[in-house]
Design a protein around this motif. Structure first.
Motif, PDB file in Angstrom:
ATOM      1  N   VAL A  48      -0.242  11.491  -6.794  1.00 40.04           N
ATOM      2  CA  VAL A  48       0.663  12.242  -7.659  1.00 40.04           C
ATOM      3  C   VAL A  48       1.018  11.446  -8.912  1.00 40.04           C
ATOM      4  CG1 VAL A  48       1.616  13.486  -5.691  1.00 40.04           C
ATOM      5  CG2 VAL A  48       2.719  11.394  -6.477  1.00 40.04           C
ATOM      6  N   GLN A  49       1.350  12.158  -9.972  1.00 43.35           N
ATOM      7  CA  GLN A  49       1.700  11.510 -11.230  1.00 43.35           C
ATOM      8  C   GLN A  49       2.963  10.662 -11.105  1.00 43.35           C
ATOM      9  OE1 GLN A  49      -0.216  11.437 -13.847  1.00 43.35           O
ATOM     10  NE2 GLN A  49       1.222  10.161 -15.013  1.00 43.35           N
ATOM     11  N   ALA A  50       3.869  11.050 -10.214  1.00 41.78           N
ATOM     12  CA  ALA A  50       5.115  10.299 -10.037  1.00 41.78           C
ATOM     13  C   ALA A  50       4.858   8.863  -9.589  1.00 41.78           C
ATOM     14  CB  ALA A  50       6.006  11.002  -9.022  1.00 41.78           C
ATOM     15  N   PHE A  51       3.708   8.626  -8.931  1.00 42.54           N
ATOM     16  CA  PHE A  51       3.395   7.292  -8.443  1.00 42.54           C
ATOM     17  C   PHE A  51       2.259   6.628  -9.226  1.00 42.54           C
ATOM     18  CE2 PHE A  51       4.866   8.819  -4.004  1.00 42.54           C
ATOM     19  CZ  PHE A  51       6.199   8.609  -4.366  1.00 42.54           C
ATOM     20  N   ALA A  52       1.889   7.201 -10.363  1.00 48.59           N
ATOM     21  CA  ALA A  52       0.749   6.686 -11.119  1.00 48.59           C
ATOM     22  C   ALA A  52       0.950   5.246 -11.572  1.00 48.59           C
ATOM     23  CB  ALA A  52       0.468   7.585 -12.319  1.00 48.59           C
ATOM     24  N   LYS A  53       2.202   4.869 -11.838  1.00 44.08           N
ATOM     25  CA  LYS A  53       2.482   3.501 -12.285  1.00 44.08           C
ATOM     26  C   LYS A  53       2.794   2.573 -11.123  1.00 44.08           C
ATOM     27  CE  LYS A  53       4.257   4.960 -16.807  1.00 44.08           C
ATOM     28  NZ  LYS A  53       5.432   4.941 -17.734  1.00 44.08           N
ATOM     29  N   THR A  54       2.830   3.136  -9.917  1.00 43.12           N
ATOM     30  CA  THR A  54       3.184   2.356  -8.730  1.00 43.12           C
ATOM     31  C   THR A  54       1.982   2.062  -7.846  1.00 43.12           C
ATOM     32  OG1 THR A  54       5.351   3.452  -8.752  1.00 43.12           O
ATOM     33  CG2 THR A  54       4.748   2.262  -6.749  1.00 43.12           C
ATOM     34  N   ILE A  55       1.057   3.016  -7.745  1.00 41.09           N
ATOM     35  CA  ILE A  55      -0.122   2.879  -6.899  1.00 41.09           C
ATOM     36  C   ILE A  55      -1.360   2.808  -7.772  1.00 41.09           C
ATOM     37  CG2 ILE A  55      -1.505   3.964  -5.087  1.00 41.09           C
ATOM     38  CD1 ILE A  55       1.010   5.360  -4.115  1.00 41.09           C
ATOM     39  N   ALA A  56      -2.119   1.758  -7.643  1.00 43.50           N
ATOM     40  CA  ALA A  56      -3.343   1.589  -8.426  1.00 43.50           C
ATOM     41  C   ALA A  56      -4.429   2.527  -7.916  1.00 43.50           C
ATOM     42  CB  ALA A  56      -3.826   0.151  -8.355  1.00 43.50           C
ATOM     43  N   ARG A  57      -5.161   3.121  -8.836  1.00 40.92           N
ATOM     44  CA  ARG A  57      -6.251   4.024  -8.460  1.00 40.92           C
ATOM     45  C   ARG A  57      -7.275   3.312  -7.566  1.00 40.92           C
ATOM     46  NH1 ARG A  57      -7.643   8.812 -10.722  1.00 40.92           N
ATOM     47  NH2 ARG A  57      -5.965   8.474 -12.225  1.00 40.92           N
ATOM     48  N   ALA A  58      -7.485   2.041  -7.808  1.00 41.98           N
ATOM     49  CA  ALA A  58      -8.449   1.277  -7.023  1.00 41.98           C
ATOM     50  C   ALA A  58      -8.029   1.133  -5.561  1.00 41.98           C
ATOM     51  CB  ALA A  58      -8.633  -0.113  -7.641  1.00 41.98           C
ATOM     52  N   ASP A  59      -6.751   1.376  -5.272  1.00 36.20           N
ATOM     53  CA  ASP A  59      -6.247   1.231  -3.902  1.00 36.20           C
ATOM     54  C   ASP A  59      -6.276   2.531  -3.108  1.00 36.20           C
ATOM     55  OD1 ASP A  59      -5.723  -1.440  -4.411  1.00 36.20           O
ATOM     56  OD2 ASP A  59      -3.633  -1.080  -4.984  1.00 36.20           O
ATOM     57  N   TRP A  60      -6.655   3.626  -3.719  1.00 35.67           N
ATOM     58  CA  TRP A  60      -6.574   4.914  -3.035  1.00 35.67           C
ATOM     59  C   TRP A  60      -7.294   4.924  -1.686  1.00 35.67           C
ATOM     60  CZ3 TRP A  60      -7.467   9.301  -7.222  1.00 35.67           C
ATOM     61  CH2 TRP A  60      -6.319   9.377  -8.028  1.00 35.67           C
ATOM     62  N   ASP A  61      -8.506   4.400  -1.657  1.00 37.10           N
ATOM     63  CA  ASP A  61      -9.297   4.469  -0.415  1.00 37.10           C
ATOM     64  C   ASP A  61      -8.742   3.581   0.689  1.00 37.10           C
ATOM     65  OD1 ASP A  61     -11.421   6.390  -0.641  1.00 37.10           O
ATOM     66  OD2 ASP A  61     -12.300   5.136  -2.194  1.00 37.10           O
ATOM     67  N   SER A  62      -7.843   2.664   0.356  1.00 36.15           N
ATOM     68  CA  SER A  62      -7.277   1.778   1.373  1.00 36.15           C
ATOM     69  C   SER A  62      -5.976   2.319   1.948  1.00 36.15           C
ATOM     70  CB  SER A  62      -7.024   0.387   0.771  1.00 36.15           C
ATOM     71  OG  SER A  62      -6.000   0.437  -0.217  1.00 36.15           O
ATOM     72  N   LEU A  63      -5.454   3.404   1.385  1.00 38.93           N
ATOM     73  CA  LEU A  63      -4.184   3.960   1.832  1.00 38.93           C
ATOM     74  C   LEU A  63      -4.396   5.035   2.904  1.00 38.93           C
ATOM     75  CD1 LEU A  63      -2.516   4.306  -1.677  1.00 38.93           C
ATOM     76  CD2 LEU A  63      -2.026   2.568   0.050  1.00 38.93           C
ATOM     77  N   GLU A  64      -3.348   5.291   3.673  1.00 37.05           N
ATOM     78  CA  GLU A  64      -3.416   6.305   4.728  1.00 37.05           C
ATOM     79  C   GLU A  64      -3.591   7.695   4.118  1.00 37.05           C
ATOM     80  OE1 GLU A  64      -0.609   8.374   8.178  1.00 37.05           O
ATOM     81  OE2 GLU A  64       0.193   6.757   6.925  1.00 37.05           O
ATOM     82  N   SER A  65      -4.711   8.330   4.419  1.00 36.61           N
ATOM     83  CA  SER A  65      -4.957   9.672   3.900  1.00 36.61           C
ATOM     84  C   SER A  65      -4.360  10.703   4.849  1.00 36.61           C
ATOM     85  CB  SER A  65      -6.463   9.915   3.747  1.00 36.61           C
ATOM     86  OG  SER A  65      -6.693  11.243   3.296  1.00 36.61           O
ATOM     87  N   ARG A  66      -3.602  11.632   4.283  1.00 40.75           N
ATOM     88  CA  ARG A  66      -2.957  12.678   5.073  1.00 40.75           C
ATOM     89  C   ARG A  66      -3.305  14.065   4.556  1.00 40.75           C
ATOM     90  NH1 ARG A  66       1.456  10.132   7.895  1.00 40.75           N
ATOM     91  NH2 ARG A  66       2.673  12.055   7.995  1.00 40.75           N
ATOM     92  N   VAL A  67      -4.253  14.133   3.609  1.00 40.98           N
ATOM     93  CA  VAL A  67      -4.538  15.399   2.942  1.00 40.98           C
ATOM     94  C   VAL A  67      -5.175  16.423   3.880  1.00 40.98           C
ATOM     95  CG1 VAL A  67      -6.822  14.729   2.049  1.00 40.98           C
ATOM     96  CG2 VAL A  67      -5.446  16.431   0.816  1.00 40.98           C
ATOM     97  N   VAL A  68      -6.011  15.980   4.813  1.00 43.89           N
ATOM     98  CA  VAL A  68      -6.656  16.934   5.715  1.00 43.89           C
ATOM     99  C   VAL A  68      -5.627  17.573   6.638  1.00 43.89           C
ATOM    100  CG1 VAL A  68      -8.311  17.212   7.597  1.00 43.89           C
ATOM    101  CG2 VAL A  68      -8.918  15.821   5.607  1.00 43.89           C
ATOM    102  N   ALA A  69      -4.831  16.758   7.306  1.00 44.86           N
ATOM    103  CA  ALA A  69      -3.835  17.293   8.239  1.00 44.86           C
ATOM    104  C   ALA A  69      -2.830  18.189   7.524  1.00 44.86           C
ATOM    105  CB  ALA A  69      -3.114  16.151   8.945  1.00 44.86           C
ATOM    106  N   ASN A  70      -2.392  17.779   6.338  1.00 46.18           N
ATOM    107  CA  ASN A  70      -1.411  18.577   5.608  1.00 46.18           C
ATOM    108  C   ASN A  70      -1.994  19.897   5.125  1.00 46.18           C
ATOM    109  OD1 ASN A  70       0.586  16.636   5.925  1.00 46.18           O
ATOM    110  ND2 ASN A  70       0.101  15.600   4.007  1.00 46.18           N
TER     111      ASN A  70
END
Length: 288
Positions: free
Chosen positions: A15-37
């Motif tokens: 989300v844009q709200a976290f664009a300055k907090t979470i690096a794009r390069a870290d996306w694949d290392s974070l817990e993905s919840r998009v399928v379940a949601n």
């Protein structure tokens, strides 16, 4: 009156709200919840016999093709939210073209249907900042956009944009703007997302009924799968405003969406606005 229900399929960390907090390069290392949601949303819509348009990131389609197939199999419209959730006004014309081309290919490969619609991340298309966007969308094979929000906001908005479907560029796609209520000389947002979580449900329902009744317009509603997930990770180091925008109302969102599905008639964007978008062109290069 039928209204258009839409879901912007992205994960909680994109989300844009976290664009300055979470690096794009870290996306694949974070817990993905998009399928379940997203599956929770699909189950809710199946129970209410509701079809919608799922504006989905190409990034999600590349990693979760089975989710894309389920969206299509259950009769929903598959549309594009771009590939990497980058603001169109920030990346420029060439990168925008590459982004939507990659997303469209990934979605069509996974879903086996032609992708007609597009929604810009954070409604980052406007006549002043991206005058080329609608023409590029046309050239890349899209038929419509739902990317303009005719309000004034610190992150997005085109308060002077038309409130009805229109063609911003003579050689571009049709724009179907987000729904607003005109009152007191300004436009008020009644399209969903964070606004829906913040505004009392009775007020929001009354506003939608007024748009349907007095304005005789179908409404466009949108929300994100992460909004029905109160158990998602919490970022304590994010800014106070960002946390307020992202986390407020998550615990009641699923119930409120269910109530909305019962209180109004909903369908896919391409069905509700078929007259503005036009007929489906002949399919080319997309597997059945």
């Amino acid at each position: 009156m039928r209204n258009a229900m839409s879901v912007d399929v992205e994960d909680w960390f994109q989300v844009q709200a976290f664009a300055k907090t979470i690096a794009r390069a870290d996306w694949d290392s974070l817990e993905s919840r998009v399928v379940a949601n997203t599956e929770r949303v699909l189950d809710q819509m199946a129970a209410q016999n509701t079809r919608a348009t799922y504006f989905t990131l190409g990034w999600v389609a590349e990693r979760h093709p089975a989710l894309i197939r389920r969206i299509v199999a259950e009769g929903h419209e598959l549309a594009s939210h771009g590939h990497g959730h980058e603001q169109v006004s920030a990346i420029g014309e060439a990168a925008f073209r590459a982004d939507i081309r990659r997303a469209k290919q990934a979605l069509e490969d996974a879903g086996g249907v032609r992708v007609r619609g597009y929604r810009a991340p954070t409604f980052s298309i406007s006549a002043t900042a991206t005058p080329w966007a609608h023409q590029v969308l046309q050239e890349e094979g899209h038929d419509y956009s739902s990317s303009v929000f005719p309000i004034r906001h610190d992150l997005y908005g085109s308060p002077d944009a038309p409130r009805d479907p229109h063609r911003p560029h003579p050689d571009g796609v049709v724009e179907i703007p987000m729904t607003t209520l005109r009152a007191l000389g300004r436009n008020f947002p009644v399209s969903g997302g964070g606004w829906f979580r913040l505004i009392p449900y009775a007020v929001f329902r009354t506003a939608l009924k007024r748009v349907n009744g007095a304005d005789r317009r179908p409404c466009v509603f949108y929300f994100h799968p992460w909004e029905v997930d109160p158990g998602q990770p919490r970022l304590d180091h994010a800014g106070r405003l960002s946390k307020f925008r992202h986390y407020t109302g998550l615990d009641t969102m699923h119930h409120r969406v269910g109530q909305l599905l019962r209180d109004f008639s909903w369908d896919r964007m391409d069905e509700v606005f078929a007259g503005a978008i036009g007929p489906e062109p002949a399919r080319q290069g997309v597997a059945a």
